[in-house]
Scaffold this active site. Structure first.
Site, PDB file in Angstrom:
ATOM      1  N   THR A 151      10.883  27.450  25.420  1.00 35.01           N
ATOM      2  CA  THR A 151      11.764  28.603  25.223  1.00 35.01           C
ATOM      3  C   THR A 151      11.019  29.679  24.460  1.00 35.01           C
ATOM      4  O   THR A 151      10.246  29.363  23.557  1.00 35.01           O
ATOM      5  CB  THR A 151      12.956  28.165  24.344  1.00 35.01           C
ATOM      6  N   GLY A 181      20.635  23.674  27.772  1.00 30.21           N
ATOM      7  CA  GLY A 181      19.848  23.192  26.638  1.00 30.21           C
ATOM      8  C   GLY A 181      20.333  23.777  25.326  1.00 30.21           C
ATOM      9  O   GLY A 181      21.459  24.265  25.210  1.00 30.21           O
ATOM     10  N   LEU A 204      12.813  19.935  23.508  1.00 29.45           N
ATOM     11  CA  LEU A 204      13.789  19.230  24.339  1.00 29.45           C
ATOM     12  C   LEU A 204      15.202  19.478  23.807  1.00 29.45           C
ATOM     13  O   LEU A 204      15.597  18.952  22.763  1.00 29.45           O
ATOM     14  CB  LEU A 204      13.476  17.734  24.349  1.00 29.45           C
ATOM     15  N   GLY A 205      15.950  20.303  24.569  1.00 32.73           N
ATOM     16  CA  GLY A 205      17.275  20.724  24.121  1.00 32.73           C
ATOM     17  C   GLY A 205      18.197  19.576  23.764  1.00 32.73           C
ATOM     18  O   GLY A 205      18.938  19.628  22.781  1.00 32.73           O
TER      19      GLY A 205
HETATM   20  N1  GLY Z   1      14.722  24.181  24.730  1.00 32.55           N
HETATM   21  C1  GLY Z   1      15.078  24.550  26.021  1.00 32.55           C
HETATM   22  C2  GLY Z   1      15.882  23.554  26.717  1.00 32.55           C
HETATM   23  O1  GLY Z   1      15.843  22.369  26.443  1.00 32.55           O
HETATM   24  O2  GLY Z   1      16.581  23.957  27.624  1.00 32.55           O
END
Ligand code: GLY
Length: 317
Positions: A151, A181, A204-205
């Protein structure tokens, strides 16, 4: 008065330079963060944000974005938006609405059209090729389909002391349709309070959401922690807790800036970011988790940058 900007990943560097140029000319933190993120959304070779972002399992590019104003706590966000040129601008516009300020899917796209935002097919030929290749690899090698979730998250501080936060992401590559996310979620993907500072996340969302780390970092800064100490404490304590109780912690990296333009970073994977303020020009750094809940931060090397440039533009075979 101090001013500055910090943003996740090397991809944000040109946007940080542009944001600092605006901030130096006394423009607002909101304009600076929107411009910064649009620079990343518009560049076709960044495959996790905006134009050129990677699609979901059905080949559809669904994007998430958010904007927060640190004076008023206004928040606007979109999730699963499609075919809109700059999701961050839609999120910023939504932050002005008292109701319905977080829109998803078709509702978000419809809102953008009604408000006159530019409609654009955001899926590039290159991103489609990467998707096809990945699909083939997954079937042939029985791989975990999920990959890549970088992101762009940014915090800006202007000369009046206003701070803003923004995020934009195409989310997890090969995500299921409708998956959202952390990026558009207040407290997880971003948080900012102009009297304290701001923080934003990438990674990792699904795991970032478990810790609400952006809010936690701002809360710690409010208790007197420096941005670096707040990042180290929030990120590494949560990394350990999640590993202990959930069995595994996904990749996550957080950045923060306070009202003095001082900044901090913590990460459980190798992570690049760009930062500058009224005392230092924009610079790209690389961060890694150090010993005893600390972060090792070094300026990026020319070799790293050259390899990165080659990698993001390499032909898709
Ligand atoms: N950090 C972005 C997502 O997991 O969608």
């Amino acid at each position: 008065m101090a001013w500055g900007a910090i943003a996740t990943w090397r991809m944000a560097h040109d946007g940080v330079i542009e944001a600092l140029r605006l901030l130096e000319k006394q423009q607002s933190a909101g304009d600076a963060v929107e411009t910064l993120i649009k620079t990343v959304e518009d560049y076709p070779y960044y495959k996790s944000v905006g134009f050129g972002g990677l699609p979901n399992a059905e080949g559809i590019l669904e994007m998430d974005a958010a904007f927060m104003h640190g004076d008023t706590f206004e928040i606007g966000a979109v999730a699963g938006i499609t075919d809109v040129k700059n999701p961050i601008s839609v999120a910023r516009k939504l932050s002005k609405d008292k109701f319905n300020s977080f829109r998803v899917g078709e509702g978000a796209t419809k809102y953008s059209m009604l408000e006159g935002f530019e409609r654009k097919s955001m899926l590039t030929e290159r991103a489609h090729k990467i998707w096809e290749k990945r699909l083939k690899e997954i079937h042939e090698n029985n791989l975990n389909p999920y990959d890549g979730h970088d992101t762009v998250g940014a915090i800006t501080l202007d000369q009046t002391g206003t701070m803003t936060a923004g995020t934009s992401s195409s989310g997890l590559f090969m995500k299921k349709p409708g998956r959202v996310g952390d990026s558009p979620l207040s407290g997880s993907g971003f948080y900012v309070d102009s009297e304290i500072g701001g923080a934003t996340a990438t990674g990792l969302g699904e795991d970032l959401m478990k810790g609400c780390l952006s809010y936690e970092i701002v809360r710690l800064m409010g208790e007197g922690f420096t941005p670096q100490a707040a990042c180290d404490k929030a990120v590494y304590e949560f990394h350990d807790k999640l590993t202990d109780r959930y069995g595994k912690a996904g990749a996550f990296s957080l950045i923060a800036m306070n009202t003095q333009g001082e900044w901090g970073v913590a990460t459980n994977v190798e992570f690049t970011f760009s930062v500058g303020n009224n005392q230092a020009e924009a610079q790209i750094f690389i961060a890694n988790m150090g010993a005893n809940h600390t972060t090792e931060i070094q300026p990026i090397t020319q070799e790293w940058l050259a390899a990165y440039e080659k990698r993001i533009k390499a032909p898709i075979e």
